[in-house]
Scaffold this active site. Structure first.
Site, short mmCIF file in Angstrom:
data_model
loop_
_atom_site.label_atom_id
_atom_site.label_comp_id
_atom_site.label_asym_id
_atom_site.label_seq_id
_atom_site.Cartn_x
_atom_site.Cartn_y
_atom_site.Cartn_z
CG HIS A 1 21.34 7.02 -31.60
ND1 HIS A 1 21.03 8.16 -30.48
CD2 HIS A 1 20.30 6.14 -31.05
CE1 HIS A 1 19.68 8.48 -29.76
NE2 HIS A 1 19.01 7.32 -29.43
CD GLU A 2 19.72 2.66 -31.26
OE1 GLU A 2 19.61 2.35 -30.00
OE2 GLU A 2 18.75 3.74 -31.64
CG HIS B 1 21.00 3.39 -26.66
ND1 HIS B 1 21.30 3.99 -25.50
CD2 HIS B 1 20.47 3.76 -27.76
CE1 HIS B 1 20.61 5.27 -26.07
NE2 HIS B 1 20.03 4.86 -27.25
#
Length: 183
Positions: free
Chosen positions: A81-82, A85
């Site tokens: 997920h990170e 980003h």
């Protein structure tokens, strides 16, 4: 009783994920191709005061909150997920996470592409009440919208839950179409 992983356990799992997870390898390769060098030191394992499993910081890379992670699967999911980003920022260094629309788009992409909204995850969270296929209809869309709005609501510029939901709704279609670096 505290069921969270220790700092040492998360550190070990980060190394394991870097060596075995194809999704993480693909994201890191795509970042290198876009001109952002990332390695093991890009992942910081720390104790966090917030109730999130991790975050992305332009200055620090991917931050993993060992005191909020309960399983090795949580570590992998948070890393993916990170990293999404981080990839978004890498391919657009002018990206401004304080801008609600840009923030929402990255959160929509991360919720969609990271596995955060897979049926098994939603079942574990209690958002799938039955194993009937009828309960699955629209489940991923609801999950992506919900999870993106929760993250955007933490942005003080985005008007809390109501403002976050509106900006996510406005960006949803456009940002769901962007699956980079995956085909």
């Amino acid at each position: 009783m505290d069921w969270n992983l220790t700092k040492e356990a998360v550190e070990g799992q980060v190394t394991n994920v870097l060596n075995t997870c194809r999704t993480v390898k693909k994201l890191m390769e795509a970042m290198r191709e876009a001109g952002c060098e990332v390695g093991r030191d890009y992942f910081k394992v720390v104790k966090c005061d917030t109730q999130t499993g991790g975050g992305f910081s332009i200055q620090h890379g991917v931050v993993l909150c060992y005191n909020q992670l309960q399983t090795n699967a949580d570590v992998q999911s948070t890393m993916v997920h990170e990293l999404l980003h981080a990839y978004d920022y890498c391919r657009n260094p002018n990206m401004d996470f304080a801008d609600c629309k840009q923030h929402a788009c990255s959160e929509i992409r991360a919720a969609n592409l990271s596995g955060d909204c897979d049926m098994a995850q939603e079942f574990l969270r209690g958002h799938v009440q039955t194993l009937s296929p009828f309960s699955w209809a629209g489940m991923k869309e609801r999950c992506v919208r919900r999870r993106a709005a929760l993250s955007v609501a933490m942005n003080p510029r985005c008007g809390g839950r109501e403002g976050a939901a509106k900006v996510v709704d406005g960006m949803y279609e456009k940002c769901m179409e962007d699956c980079a670096p995956f085909t």
